[in-house]
Scaffold this motif. Structure first.
Motif, PDB file in Angstrom:
ATOM      1  N   LYS A   1       1.045  -0.644   0.061  1.00  0.00           N
ATOM      2  CA  LYS A   1      -0.128  -0.167  -0.088  1.00  0.00           C
ATOM      3  C   LYS A   1       1.304   1.322   0.103  1.00  0.00           C
ATOM      4  CE  LYS A   1      -3.353  -2.490   2.566  1.00  0.00           C
ATOM      5  NZ  LYS A   1      -4.683  -2.238   3.958  1.00  0.00           N
ATOM      6  N   PRO A   2       1.870   1.018  -0.995  1.00  0.00           N
ATOM      7  CA  PRO A   2       2.772   2.336  -0.676  1.00  0.00           C
ATOM      8  C   PRO A   2       2.082   3.511  -1.470  1.00  0.00           C
ATOM      9  CG  PRO A   2       2.727   1.336  -3.343  1.00  0.00           C
ATOM     10  CD  PRO A   2       1.907   0.646  -2.082  1.00  0.00           C
ATOM     11  N   MET A   3       0.752   4.477  -1.523  1.00  0.00           N
ATOM     12  CA  MET A   3       0.331   5.227  -1.677  1.00  0.00           C
ATOM     13  C   MET A   3      -0.093   6.143  -0.051  1.00  0.00           C
ATOM     14  SD  MET A   3       1.625   6.033  -4.019  1.00  0.00           S
ATOM     15  CE  MET A   3       1.707   7.901  -4.334  1.00  0.00           C
TER      16      MET A   3
ATOM     17  N   GLY B   1      -5.596  22.440   3.963  1.00  0.00           N
ATOM     18  CA  GLY B   1      -6.250  22.576   2.014  1.00  0.00           C
ATOM     19  C   GLY B   1      -6.186  21.089   1.808  1.00  0.00           C
ATOM     20  N   PRO B   2      -6.395  20.595   0.481  1.00  0.00           N
ATOM     21  CA  PRO B   2      -5.877  18.958   0.164  1.00  0.00           C
ATOM     22  C   PRO B   2      -4.668  18.517   0.229  1.00  0.00           C
ATOM     23  CG  PRO B   2      -6.266  20.646  -1.825  1.00  0.00           C
ATOM     24  CD  PRO B   2      -6.928  21.261  -0.625  1.00  0.00           C
ATOM     25  N   VAL B   3      -4.558  17.719   0.352  1.00  0.00           N
ATOM     26  CA  VAL B   3      -3.087  17.196   0.040  1.00  0.00           C
ATOM     27  C   VAL B   3      -3.621  15.483  -1.295  1.00  0.00           C
ATOM     28  CG1 VAL B   3      -0.937  15.026   1.089  1.00  0.00           C
ATOM     29  CG2 VAL B   3      -2.678  16.562   2.222  1.00  0.00           C
ATOM     30  N   GLU B   4      -2.658  16.530  -2.367  1.00  0.00           N
ATOM     31  CA  GLU B   4      -2.231  16.047  -3.541  1.00  0.00           C
ATOM     32  C   GLU B   4      -1.150  15.571  -3.607  1.00  0.00           C
ATOM     33  OE1 GLU B   4      -3.801  16.991  -8.426  1.00  0.00           O
ATOM     34  OE2 GLU B   4      -5.123  18.397  -6.437  1.00  0.00           O
ATOM     35  N   ARG B   5      -0.987  14.117  -3.929  1.00  0.00           N
ATOM     36  CA  ARG B   5       0.191  14.074  -4.602  1.00  0.00           C
ATOM     37  C   ARG B   5       0.296  13.435  -6.232  1.00  0.00           C
ATOM     38  NH1 ARG B   5       2.442   8.295  -0.840  1.00  0.00           N
ATOM     39  NH2 ARG B   5       4.375   9.992  -0.698  1.00  0.00           N
ATOM     40  N   VAL B   6       2.050  14.110  -6.714  1.00  0.00           N
ATOM     41  CA  VAL B   6       1.298  14.583  -7.822  1.00  0.00           C
ATOM     42  C   VAL B   6       3.126  13.270  -8.650  1.00  0.00           C
ATOM     43  CG1 VAL B   6       0.022  16.485  -8.718  1.00  0.00           C
ATOM     44  CG2 VAL B   6       2.902  16.676  -7.924  1.00  0.00           C
ATOM     45  N   PRO B   7       3.283  12.757  -9.924  1.00  0.00           N
ATOM     46  CA  PRO B   7       4.699  12.458 -10.486  1.00  0.00           C
ATOM     47  C   PRO B   7       5.137  14.000 -10.065  1.00  0.00           C
ATOM     48  CG  PRO B   7       3.011  12.104 -12.055  1.00  0.00           C
ATOM     49  CD  PRO B   7       2.215  12.659 -10.522  1.00  0.00           C
TER      50      PRO B   7
ATOM     51  N   LYS C   1       1.435  18.638  -4.419  1.00  0.00           N
ATOM     52  CA  LYS C   1       0.990  19.543  -5.501  1.00  0.00           C
ATOM     53  C   LYS C   1       0.861  20.630  -4.259  1.00  0.00           C
ATOM     54  CE  LYS C   1      -2.037  21.034  -8.873  1.00  0.00           C
ATOM     55  NZ  LYS C   1      -2.718  20.483  -9.894  1.00  0.00           N
ATOM     56  N   ASN C   2       1.492  21.518  -4.332  1.00  0.00           N
ATOM     57  CA  ASN C   2       1.720  22.693  -3.901  1.00  0.00           C
ATOM     58  C   ASN C   2       2.163  22.690  -2.000  1.00  0.00           C
ATOM     59  OD1 ASN C   2       0.907  23.700  -5.564  1.00  0.00           O
ATOM     60  ND2 ASN C   2      -1.513  23.945  -5.470  1.00  0.00           N
ATOM     61  N   GLY C   3       2.399  21.782  -1.241  1.00  0.00           N
ATOM     62  CA  GLY C   3       3.197  21.895  -0.788  1.00  0.00           C
ATOM     63  C   GLY C   3       1.702  21.217   0.756  1.00  0.00           C
ATOM     64  N   VAL C   4       2.300  21.178   2.010  1.00  0.00           N
ATOM     65  CA  VAL C   4       0.861  20.349   2.855  1.00  0.00           C
ATOM     66  C   VAL C   4       0.977  22.035   3.528  1.00  0.00           C
ATOM     67  CG1 VAL C   4       0.421  19.022   4.504  1.00  0.00           C
ATOM     68  CG2 VAL C   4       1.979  18.246   3.169  1.00  0.00           C
ATOM     69  N   LEU C   5      -0.239  22.126   3.864  1.00  0.00           N
ATOM     70  CA  LEU C   5      -0.543  23.158   4.250  1.00  0.00           C
ATOM     71  C   LEU C   5      -1.738  23.229   5.589  1.00  0.00           C
ATOM     72  CD1 LEU C   5      -1.491  25.201   1.034  1.00  0.00           C
ATOM     73  CD2 LEU C   5       0.180  25.879   2.584  1.00  0.00           C
ATOM     74  N   MET C   6      -1.065  23.888   7.022  1.00  0.00           N
ATOM     75  CA  MET C   6      -1.579  23.261   8.030  1.00  0.00           C
ATOM     76  C   MET C   6      -1.656  24.338   9.050  1.00  0.00           C
ATOM     77  SD  MET C   6       1.433  20.681   9.651  1.00  0.00           S
ATOM     78  CE  MET C   6      -0.660  19.663  10.207  1.00  0.00           C
TER      79      MET C   6
END
Length: 134
Positions: A38-40, A103-109, A118-123
């Motif tokens: 389950k790498p992702m 914000g959303p956490v979206e991984r991009v290759p 994508k666009n970092g992790v905002l918290m």
């Protein structure tokens, strides 16, 4: 490694002919389910010695995970980085701070093929007693 003209190298059943520079990247193992089930998915418990078999990292994965490199190319700042991370984590946990994603956490290759967010992790980090409102 620089492979000179006239020489060949077998890599995973494929033959590479020189002249060519050959560079090894281990980042592909981080998204390979053979090494990391389950790498992702974010499953930090996969590293625990008593992790469930369906998520436990393989011994090969444990050897491949070298975040600061190895040998003559090792990161000179790794001890400072580890100390800084431990101090920040201790201060965060001990201080009772709360964090929420903003914000959303979206991984991009990426090109290597490492994965980036994508666009970092905002918290938002809130001190104790000042919990954020929705």
């Amino acid at each position: 490694k620089i492979l000179p003209a006239g020489e060949a190298l077998q890599i995973l059943g494929k033959q590479v002919q020189g002249p060519i520079d050959v560079t090894l990247w281990f980042s592909h193992t981080f998204t390979d389910p053979i090494f990391f089930p389950k790498p992702m998915e974010f499953l930090p418990e996969r590293w625990l010695p008593d992790a469930e078999a369906d998520i436990k990292v393989s011994e090969a994965a444990q050897r491949a995970f070298m975040p600061f490199g190895l040998g003559p190319h090792v990161c000179l700042g790794q001890n400072l980085a580890r100390l800084s991370m431990k101090a920040a984590l201790f201060a965060y946990c001990r201080g009772g701070y709360q964090s929420t994603l903003t914000g959303p956490v979206e991984r991009v290759p990426d090109i290597i093929p490492e994965w980036k967010v994508k666009n970092g992790v905002l918290m938002r980090v809130s001190p104790p007693g000042n919990l954020p409102t929705a």
